[in-house]
Motif scaffolding. Structure first.
Motif, PDB file in Angstrom:
ATOM      1  N   ALA A 173       6.156  -1.391  -7.023  1.00 51.44           N
ATOM      2  CA  ALA A 173       4.779  -2.178  -7.450  1.00 51.44           C
ATOM      3  C   ALA A 173       3.784  -2.332  -6.498  1.00 51.44           C
ATOM      4  CB  ALA A 173       5.231  -3.691  -7.884  1.00 51.44           C
ATOM      5  N   PHE A 174       3.549  -1.047  -5.807  1.00 53.59           N
ATOM      6  CA  PHE A 174       2.174  -1.051  -4.772  1.00 53.59           C
ATOM      7  C   PHE A 174       1.001  -1.547  -5.418  1.00 53.59           C
ATOM      8  CE2 PHE A 174       3.401   3.381  -5.691  1.00 53.59           C
ATOM      9  CZ  PHE A 174       2.240   3.765  -6.342  1.00 53.59           C
ATOM     10  N   ASP A 175       0.137  -2.113  -4.714  1.00 49.36           N
ATOM     11  CA  ASP A 175      -1.119  -2.540  -5.248  1.00 49.36           C
ATOM     12  C   ASP A 175      -2.266  -1.415  -5.125  1.00 49.36           C
ATOM     13  OD1 ASP A 175      -0.444  -5.285  -5.765  1.00 49.36           O
ATOM     14  OD2 ASP A 175       0.291  -5.080  -3.729  1.00 49.36           O
ATOM     15  N   ALA A 176      -2.300  -0.661  -4.309  1.00 50.00           N
ATOM     16  CA  ALA A 176      -3.251   0.396  -4.050  1.00 50.00           C
ATOM     17  C   ALA A 176      -2.504   1.773  -3.453  1.00 50.00           C
ATOM     18  CB  ALA A 176      -4.238  -0.212  -3.065  1.00 50.00           C
ATOM     19  N   VAL A 177      -3.341   2.908  -3.435  1.00 51.53           N
ATOM     20  CA  VAL A 177      -2.927   3.915  -2.688  1.00 51.53           C
ATOM     21  C   VAL A 177      -4.157   4.351  -1.841  1.00 51.53           C
ATOM     22  CG1 VAL A 177      -2.370   6.626  -2.908  1.00 51.53           C
ATOM     23  CG2 VAL A 177      -1.901   5.015  -4.621  1.00 51.53           C
ATOM     24  N   LEU A 178      -3.959   4.678  -0.561  1.00 54.01           N
ATOM     25  CA  LEU A 178      -4.826   4.893   0.544  1.00 54.01           C
ATOM     26  C   LEU A 178      -4.525   6.127   1.316  1.00 54.01           C
ATOM     27  CD1 LEU A 178      -6.790   3.494   2.567  1.00 54.01           C
ATOM     28  CD2 LEU A 178      -5.161   2.583   3.457  1.00 54.01           C
ATOM     29  N   SER A 179      -5.449   6.526   1.876  1.00 49.43           N
ATOM     30  CA  SER A 179      -5.160   7.849   2.739  1.00 49.43           C
ATOM     31  C   SER A 179      -6.373   7.935   3.412  1.00 49.43           C
ATOM     32  CB  SER A 179      -4.930   9.285   1.845  1.00 49.43           C
ATOM     33  OG  SER A 179      -4.743  10.358   2.986  1.00 49.43           O
ATOM     34  N   ILE A 180      -6.000   8.365   5.093  1.00 49.56           N
ATOM     35  CA  ILE A 180      -7.313   8.567   5.894  1.00 49.56           C
ATOM     36  C   ILE A 180      -7.097   9.890   6.174  1.00 49.56           C
ATOM     37  CG2 ILE A 180      -7.165   5.950   6.789  1.00 49.56           C
ATOM     38  CD1 ILE A 180      -5.541   7.638   9.360  1.00 49.56           C
ATOM     39  N   THR A 181      -6.443  10.645   5.419  1.00 50.83           N
ATOM     40  CA  THR A 181      -6.493  12.387   5.855  1.00 50.83           C
ATOM     41  C   THR A 181      -7.060  13.022   4.547  1.00 50.83           C
ATOM     42  OG1 THR A 181      -4.405  12.724   4.503  1.00 50.83           O
ATOM     43  CG2 THR A 181      -3.968  11.845   6.730  1.00 50.83           C
ATOM     44  N   GLU A 182      -7.783  13.919   5.424  1.00 48.93           N
ATOM     45  CA  GLU A 182      -8.413  14.983   4.437  1.00 48.93           C
ATOM     46  C   GLU A 182      -7.496  15.553   3.351  1.00 48.93           C
ATOM     47  OE1 GLU A 182     -11.525  18.428   4.488  1.00 48.93           O
ATOM     48  OE2 GLU A 182     -11.369  17.311   6.398  1.00 48.93           O
ATOM     49  N   ALA A 183      -6.400  15.775   3.571  1.00 51.03           N
ATOM     50  CA  ALA A 183      -5.482  16.371   2.470  1.00 51.03           C
ATOM     51  C   ALA A 183      -4.850  15.318   1.789  1.00 51.03           C
ATOM     52  CB  ALA A 183      -4.182  16.816   3.237  1.00 51.03           C
TER      53      ALA A 183
ATOM     54  N   ILE B 297       0.817  -1.174  -0.047  1.00 48.23           N
ATOM     55  CA  ILE B 297       0.101  -0.102  -0.025  1.00 48.23           C
ATOM     56  C   ILE B 297       1.101   1.264  -0.056  1.00 48.23           C
ATOM     57  CG2 ILE B 297      -1.761   1.191   1.247  1.00 48.23           C
ATOM     58  CD1 ILE B 297      -2.650  -1.364   0.323  1.00 48.23           C
ATOM     59  N   LEU B 298       0.379   2.206  -0.744  1.00 49.70           N
ATOM     60  CA  LEU B 298       1.120   3.547  -0.727  1.00 49.70           C
ATOM     61  C   LEU B 298       0.072   4.250   0.020  1.00 49.70           C
ATOM     62  CD1 LEU B 298       3.395   5.269  -1.797  1.00 49.70           C
ATOM     63  CD2 LEU B 298       1.617   6.005  -3.669  1.00 49.70           C
ATOM     64  N   LEU B 299       0.532   4.630   1.324  1.00 50.74           N
ATOM     65  CA  LEU B 299      -0.229   5.361   2.217  1.00 50.74           C
ATOM     66  C   LEU B 299       0.238   6.916   2.214  1.00 50.74           C
ATOM     67  CD1 LEU B 299      -2.242   5.436   4.559  1.00 50.74           C
ATOM     68  CD2 LEU B 299      -0.224   4.788   6.077  1.00 50.74           C
ATOM     69  N   LEU B 300      -0.685   7.670   1.873  1.00 53.53           N
ATOM     70  CA  LEU B 300      -0.438   9.206   2.174  1.00 53.53           C
ATOM     71  C   LEU B 300      -1.000   9.835   3.342  1.00 53.53           C
ATOM     72  CD1 LEU B 300      -1.711  10.017  -1.675  1.00 53.53           C
ATOM     73  CD2 LEU B 300       0.568   9.275  -0.896  1.00 53.53           C
ATOM     74  N   GLY B 301       0.196   9.929   4.193  1.00 50.02           N
ATOM     75  CA  GLY B 301      -0.260  10.505   5.412  1.00 50.02           C
ATOM     76  C   GLY B 301      -0.657   9.433   6.554  1.00 50.02           C
ATOM     77  N   THR B 302      -0.290   9.953   7.794  1.00 52.91           N
ATOM     78  CA  THR B 302      -0.915   9.042   8.941  1.00 52.91           C
ATOM     79  C   THR B 302      -2.070   9.640   9.799  1.00 52.91           C
ATOM     80  OG1 THR B 302       0.762  10.072  10.348  1.00 52.91           O
ATOM     81  CG2 THR B 302       1.579   8.192   9.157  1.00 52.91           C
ATOM     82  N   GLY B 303      -2.264  10.832   9.366  1.00 56.23           N
ATOM     83  CA  GLY B 303      -3.330  11.478  10.229  1.00 56.23           C
ATOM     84  C   GLY B 303      -3.049  11.944  11.346  1.00 56.23           C
ATOM     85  N   ILE B 304      -3.749  13.043  11.887  1.00 52.25           N
ATOM     86  CA  ILE B 304      -3.427  13.662  13.063  1.00 52.25           C
ATOM     87  C   ILE B 304      -3.571  12.798  14.307  1.00 52.25           C
ATOM     88  CG2 ILE B 304      -3.634  15.719  14.615  1.00 52.25           C
ATOM     89  CD1 ILE B 304      -3.355  17.297  11.916  1.00 52.25           C
ATOM     90  N   SER B 305      -5.008  12.282  14.326  1.00 52.04           N
ATOM     91  CA  SER B 305      -5.530  11.561  15.479  1.00 52.04           C
ATOM     92  C   SER B 305      -5.415   9.926  15.237  1.00 52.04           C
ATOM     93  CB  SER B 305      -7.002  12.070  15.691  1.00 52.04           C
ATOM     94  OG  SER B 305      -7.817  11.702  14.281  1.00 52.04           O
ATOM     95  N   SER B 306      -4.673   9.438  14.345  1.00 48.27           N
ATOM     96  CA  SER B 306      -4.454   8.181  14.382  1.00 48.27           C
ATOM     97  C   SER B 306      -3.191   7.555  14.525  1.00 48.27           C
ATOM     98  CB  SER B 306      -5.054   7.707  12.767  1.00 48.27           C
ATOM     99  OG  SER B 306      -6.370   8.189  12.921  1.00 48.27           O
ATOM    100  N   PRO B 307      -2.521   7.746  15.598  1.00 47.85           N
ATOM    101  CA  PRO B 307      -1.274   7.423  15.949  1.00 47.85           C
ATOM    102  C   PRO B 307      -0.650   6.007  15.438  1.00 47.85           C
ATOM    103  CG  PRO B 307      -2.430   7.380  18.001  1.00 47.85           C
ATOM    104  CD  PRO B 307      -3.353   7.987  16.663  1.00 47.85           C
ATOM    105  N   ASP B 308      -1.686   5.003  15.330  1.00 47.21           N
ATOM    106  CA  ASP B 308      -1.122   3.669  15.315  1.00 47.21           C
ATOM    107  C   ASP B 308      -1.708   3.068  13.649  1.00 47.21           C
ATOM    108  OD1 ASP B 308      -3.697   3.653  15.869  1.00 47.21           O
ATOM    109  OD2 ASP B 308      -3.764   1.835  16.966  1.00 47.21           O
ATOM    110  N   VAL B 309      -1.867   4.076  12.742  1.00 46.89           N
ATOM    111  CA  VAL B 309      -2.456   3.369  11.584  1.00 46.89           C
ATOM    112  C   VAL B 309      -1.596   2.722  10.813  1.00 46.89           C
ATOM    113  CG1 VAL B 309      -1.984   5.749  10.134  1.00 46.89           C
ATOM    114  CG2 VAL B 309      -3.710   4.208   9.404  1.00 46.89           C
ATOM    115  N   VAL B 310      -0.206   3.098  10.604  1.00 44.07           N
ATOM    116  CA  VAL B 310       0.840   2.168  10.048  1.00 44.07           C
ATOM    117  C   VAL B 310       0.800   0.697  10.604  1.00 44.07           C
ATOM    118  CG1 VAL B 310       3.277   2.181   9.408  1.00 44.07           C
ATOM    119  CG2 VAL B 310       1.995   4.110   9.385  1.00 44.07           C
ATOM    120  N   ALA B 311       0.916   0.723  12.054  1.00 40.94           N
ATOM    121  CA  ALA B 311       0.942  -0.394  12.668  1.00 40.94           C
ATOM    122  C   ALA B 311      -0.258  -1.350  12.523  1.00 40.94           C
ATOM    123  CB  ALA B 311       1.268  -0.152  14.243  1.00 40.94           C
ATOM    124  N   ARG B 312      -1.415  -0.785  12.360  1.00 42.76           N
ATOM    125  CA  ARG B 312      -2.626  -1.425  12.193  1.00 42.76           C
ATOM    126  C   ARG B 312      -2.518  -2.297  10.695  1.00 42.76           C
ATOM    127  NH1 ARG B 312      -8.062   0.680  15.012  1.00 42.76           N
ATOM    128  NH2 ARG B 312      -6.983   1.075  17.384  1.00 42.76           N
TER     129      ARG B 312
END
Length: 108
Positions: free
Chosen positions: A69-79, A4-19
């Motif tokens: 070769a990432f399979d998807a792009v994901l973000s949980i941030t408004e930006a 996954i290409l993850l764009l940002g971790t979010g201010i209120s989601s300290p463990d999104v990468v670990a999850r």
């Protein structure tokens, strides 16, 4: 293993990468320079610090896809959700479309 290409971790989601890692995913984290937090990013497989909101990021993301070769792009941030939608479309991946994101971001 899906990547996954993850764009940002979010201010209120300290463990999104670990999850995401706990789901068996490989994470390439792209974070805005002013929001980078070493603790939040610690579980990522790769870390890139740049502004993914800029139009020029689309070209850079193509290079990232070629390299990892990432399979998807994901973000949980408004930006990041608009950029994720744009990239998923660019790469022919499933995800939210830019029009839907614009409607959701327009709080009025």
């Amino acid at each position: 293993m899906k990547t996954i290409l993850l764009l940002g971790t979010g201010i209120s989601s300290p463990d999104v990468v670990a999850r995401l890692k706990s789901l068996g995913l490989k994470i390439i984290l792209v974070e805005l320079p002013h929001l980078f937090d070493r603790e939040k990013a610690a579980s990522a497989d790769k870390i890139i610090i740049t502004d993914y909101r800029k139009e020029s990021f689309c070209e850079f993301a193509a290079c990232l896809r070629e390299a990892w070769a990432f399979d998807a792009v994901l973000s949980i941030t408004e930006a990041g959700v608009a950029a994720a939608a744009r990239l998923n479309k660019q790469f022919g991946m499933r995800g939210s479309d830019e029009h839907s994101i614009a409607c959701l971001n327009d709080k009025a």
